[in-house]
Design a protein around this motif. Structure first.
Motif, PDB file in Angstrom:
ATOM      1  N   ASN A  59     120.192 107.925  -1.592  1.00  0.00           N
ATOM      2  CA  ASN A  59     119.823 108.773  -2.725  1.00  0.00           C
ATOM      3  C   ASN A  59     120.843 109.875  -2.991  1.00  0.00           C
ATOM      4  OD1 ASN A  59     117.513 107.582  -3.744  1.00  0.00           O
ATOM      5  ND2 ASN A  59     116.144 108.666  -2.350  1.00  0.00           N
ATOM      6  N   SER A  60     121.242 110.581  -1.932  1.00  0.00           N
ATOM      7  CA  SER A  60     122.176 111.687  -2.120  1.00  0.00           C
ATOM      8  C   SER A  60     123.539 111.182  -2.561  1.00  0.00           C
ATOM      9  CB  SER A  60     122.310 112.493  -0.830  1.00  0.00           C
ATOM     10  OG  SER A  60     122.771 111.670   0.236  1.00  0.00           O
ATOM     11  N   PHE A  61     123.917 110.000  -2.072  1.00  0.00           N
ATOM     12  CA  PHE A  61     125.200 109.435  -2.461  1.00  0.00           C
ATOM     13  C   PHE A  61     125.175 108.981  -3.918  1.00  0.00           C
ATOM     14  CE2 PHE A  61     127.453 105.415  -3.156  1.00  0.00           C
ATOM     15  CZ  PHE A  61     128.763 105.862  -3.034  1.00  0.00           C
ATOM     16  N   VAL A  62     124.120 108.268  -4.316  1.00  0.00           N
ATOM     17  CA  VAL A  62     124.038 107.736  -5.677  1.00  0.00           C
ATOM     18  C   VAL A  62     123.998 108.862  -6.701  1.00  0.00           C
ATOM     19  CG1 VAL A  62     122.585 106.406  -7.267  1.00  0.00           C
ATOM     20  CG2 VAL A  62     122.968 105.580  -4.954  1.00  0.00           C
ATOM     21  N   SER A  63     123.462 110.014  -6.312  1.00  0.00           N
ATOM     22  CA  SER A  63     123.381 111.139  -7.245  1.00  0.00           C
ATOM     23  C   SER A  63     124.756 111.631  -7.678  1.00  0.00           C
ATOM     24  CB  SER A  63     122.589 112.287  -6.623  1.00  0.00           C
ATOM     25  OG  SER A  63     123.276 112.831  -5.497  1.00  0.00           O
ATOM     26  N   THR A  64     125.809 111.286  -6.922  1.00  0.00           N
ATOM     27  CA  THR A  64     127.166 111.699  -7.285  1.00  0.00           C
ATOM     28  C   THR A  64     127.824 110.734  -8.257  1.00  0.00           C
ATOM     29  OG1 THR A  64     128.221 110.514  -5.427  1.00  0.00           O
ATOM     30  CG2 THR A  64     127.414 112.747  -4.998  1.00  0.00           C
ATOM     31  N   PHE A  65     127.199 109.573  -8.499  1.00  0.00           N
ATOM     32  CA  PHE A  65     127.743 108.606  -9.448  1.00  0.00           C
ATOM     33  C   PHE A  65     127.495 109.097 -10.879  1.00  0.00           C
ATOM     34  CE2 PHE A  65     128.660 104.191  -7.745  1.00  0.00           C
ATOM     35  CZ  PHE A  65     128.956 104.650  -6.463  1.00  0.00           C
ATOM     36  N   GLY A  67     126.880 107.348 -13.427  1.00  0.00           N
ATOM     37  CA  GLY A  67     125.807 106.546 -14.012  1.00  0.00           C
ATOM     38  C   GLY A  67     124.655 106.316 -13.066  1.00  0.00           C
ATOM     39  N   GLY A  68     124.569 107.078 -11.968  1.00  0.00           N
ATOM     40  CA  GLY A  68     123.465 106.965 -11.035  1.00  0.00           C
ATOM     41  C   GLY A  68     123.298 105.564 -10.477  1.00  0.00           C
ATOM     42  N   TYR A  69     122.067 105.078 -10.454  1.00  0.00           N
ATOM     43  CA  TYR A  69     121.781 103.774  -9.858  1.00  0.00           C
ATOM     44  C   TYR A  69     122.378 102.617 -10.662  1.00  0.00           C
ATOM     45  CZ  TYR A  69     118.800 105.500  -6.156  1.00  0.00           C
ATOM     46  OH  TYR A  69     118.346 106.122  -5.023  1.00  0.00           O
ATOM     47  N   ARG A  70     122.579 102.809 -11.950  1.00  0.00           N
ATOM     48  CA  ARG A  70     123.230 101.763 -12.736  1.00  0.00           C
ATOM     49  C   ARG A  70     124.663 101.555 -12.249  1.00  0.00           C
ATOM     50  NH1 ARG A  70     126.807 101.873 -16.599  1.00  0.00           N
ATOM     51  NH2 ARG A  70     126.611 104.139 -16.811  1.00  0.00           N
ATOM     52  N   SER A  71     125.375 102.655 -11.978  1.00  0.00           N
ATOM     53  CA  SER A  71     126.742 102.558 -11.462  1.00  0.00           C
ATOM     54  C   SER A  71     126.752 101.930 -10.072  1.00  0.00           C
ATOM     55  CB  SER A  71     127.391 103.944 -11.416  1.00  0.00           C
ATOM     56  OG  SER A  71     127.550 104.472 -12.707  1.00  0.00           O
ATOM     57  N   PHE A  72     125.763 102.304  -9.256  1.00  0.00           N
ATOM     58  CA  PHE A  72     125.682 101.726  -7.911  1.00  0.00           C
ATOM     59  C   PHE A  72     125.485 100.218  -7.991  1.00  0.00           C
ATOM     60  CE2 PHE A  72     123.273 100.408  -4.148  1.00  0.00           C
ATOM     61  CZ  PHE A  72     124.104 100.875  -3.132  1.00  0.00           C
ATOM     62  N   THR A 169     133.795 109.412   0.555  1.00  0.00           N
ATOM     63  CA  THR A 169     134.827 110.362   0.150  1.00  0.00           C
ATOM     64  C   THR A 169     135.179 110.194  -1.324  1.00  0.00           C
ATOM     65  OG1 THR A 169     135.726 110.268   2.393  1.00  0.00           O
ATOM     66  CG2 THR A 169     137.123 111.265   0.697  1.00  0.00           C
ATOM     67  N   GLN A 170     135.237 108.940  -1.785  1.00  0.00           N
ATOM     68  CA  GLN A 170     135.670 108.674  -3.159  1.00  0.00           C
ATOM     69  C   GLN A 170     134.544 108.158  -4.063  1.00  0.00           C
ATOM     70  OE1 GLN A 170     139.117 106.103  -2.824  1.00  0.00           O
ATOM     71  NE2 GLN A 170     140.453 107.845  -2.414  1.00  0.00           N
ATOM     72  N   ASN A 171     133.312 108.206  -3.585  1.00  0.00           N
ATOM     73  CA  ASN A 171     132.148 107.848  -4.408  1.00  0.00           C
ATOM     74  C   ASN A 171     132.254 106.450  -5.013  1.00  0.00           C
ATOM     75  OD1 ASN A 171     131.112 110.375  -3.880  1.00  0.00           O
ATOM     76  ND2 ASN A 171     131.847 111.276  -5.782  1.00  0.00           N
ATOM     77  N   CYS A 172     132.418 105.470  -4.159  1.00  0.00           N
ATOM     78  CA  CYS A 172     132.388 104.081  -4.619  1.00  0.00           C
ATOM     79  C   CYS A 172     131.778 103.229  -3.510  1.00  0.00           C
ATOM     80  CB  CYS A 172     133.777 103.576  -4.996  1.00  0.00           C
ATOM     81  SG  CYS A 172     135.003 103.646  -3.680  1.00  0.00           S
ATOM     82  N   ALA A 173     131.255 102.071  -3.889  1.00  0.00           N
ATOM     83  CA  ALA A 173     130.562 101.203  -2.936  1.00  0.00           C
ATOM     84  C   ALA A 173     130.888  99.751  -3.232  1.00  0.00           C
ATOM     85  CB  ALA A 173     129.055 101.436  -3.017  1.00  0.00           C
ATOM     86  N   ARG A 174     130.813  98.926  -2.189  1.00  0.00           N
ATOM     87  CA  ARG A 174     131.050  97.498  -2.343  1.00  0.00           C
ATOM     88  C   ARG A 174     130.091  96.748  -1.414  1.00  0.00           C
ATOM     89  NH1 ARG A 174     133.368  99.381  -6.024  1.00  0.00           N
ATOM     90  NH2 ARG A 174     135.550  99.110  -6.640  1.00  0.00           N
TER      91      ARG A 174
END
Length: 269
Positions: A59-65, A67-72, A169-174
């Motif tokens: 939750n805390s990580f996705v909040s930095t995106f 587009g939020g959960y859509r970006s995740f 660190t860079q707000n991205c996920a895979r």
């Protein structure tokens, strides 16, 4: 749909669609895009059903995106992959320390909660000399009620594994393994089943083969006691090895995973 009231679309149609369909629908027109991309609660529910790990972990990580959960969802749903061809290149990485969060879960299709879930943070440093292999073994207690003669079929048909890596660190996920990942091998005996998923990607070190394999291995042993109560013991292990079966050191594996996050290709929707 153009003739339907917006509240009908919002409340009765969009919640029934999966993430891939919503992504495609948002590309149809600017009106649909505006309608879909701002529905963070809708995308949160889609993420929860696609990856049944504990949402508080992200939750805390996705909040930095932005587009939020859509970006995740957009970042994670297409699993990473790498093709072994002459054009493949490994990008060298020289960077300050970065924190990578691993989210791993095991669940059975149709269940809303994972049978096993874990999160583990690792720090990736360019010049690290730390020893140790990239392997996270965990003991499991798997409850599968019903006829013990049929439990392996049930487990084999319904087991799903996820492994998501987040660059905090860079707000991205895979995703190393996604909901559509299928086992590459299944071994069975009279009382055990071993399911293995693997994903191949480019290595970064002369100590290993050009390509390496991330793997998730689950081995469950059935309780053969005459008073079978549905409880079975098992072991889940995730890790990395090269194409010759040589285990990859954690410091090298972290760099390979970081390179995949930053430069790896993803499968198409």
């Amino acid at each position: 749909m153009n003739n339907l009231p917006p509240e009908i679309i919002d409340n009765h149609i969009l919640p029934l669609l999966d993430g891939v369909t919503l992504t495609a629908l948002s590309s149809v027109s600017s009106e649909y895009r505006r309608l879909i991309i701002k529905k963070d609660e809708l995308w949160k529910n889609i993420c929860a059903s696609t990856w049944p790990f504990s949402l508080p972990d992200i939750n805390s990580f996705v909040s930095t995106f932005p587009g939020g959960y859509r970006s995740f969802f957009s970042d994670v749903f297409p699993s990473l992959h790498s093709s072994n061809n002459n054009n493949s290149q490994v990008h060298s990485i020289d960077h300050p320390p970065m924190c990578i969060l691993h989210l791993i879960d095991m669940y059975l299709e149709g269940e809303s909660h994972p049978r096993f879930s874990m999160s583990k943070s690792t720090v990736v440093e360019s010049n690290s000399n730390a020893d140790g292999y990239c392997a996270f073994p965990h003991l499991l207690h798997v409850y599968i009620p019903g006829n013990k003669e049929l439990w392996m079929d049930y487990f084999q048909d319904n087991l799903r594994l996820n492994w998501i890596v987040i660059n905090e660190t860079q707000n991205c996920a895979r995703s190393l393994f996604g909901p559509s990942s299928k086992p590459v091998s299944i071994k069975r005996t009279s009382n055990t089943i071993e399911v293995v998923c693997k994903n191949v990607m480019l290595g970064q070190c002369k100590d290993y083969t050009e390509m390496v394999k991330c793997y998730m291995k689950v081995k469950i042993t059935c309780n053969l006691d005459s008073n079978y109560n549905g409880r079975n013991k098992g072991r889940l292990e995730v890790g990395m090895e090269d194409m010759n079966g040589k285990r990859v050191l954690a410091r090298h594996a972290n760099m390979i995973i970081l390179n995949a996050i930053l430069n790896g290709e993803r499968k198409k929707f």
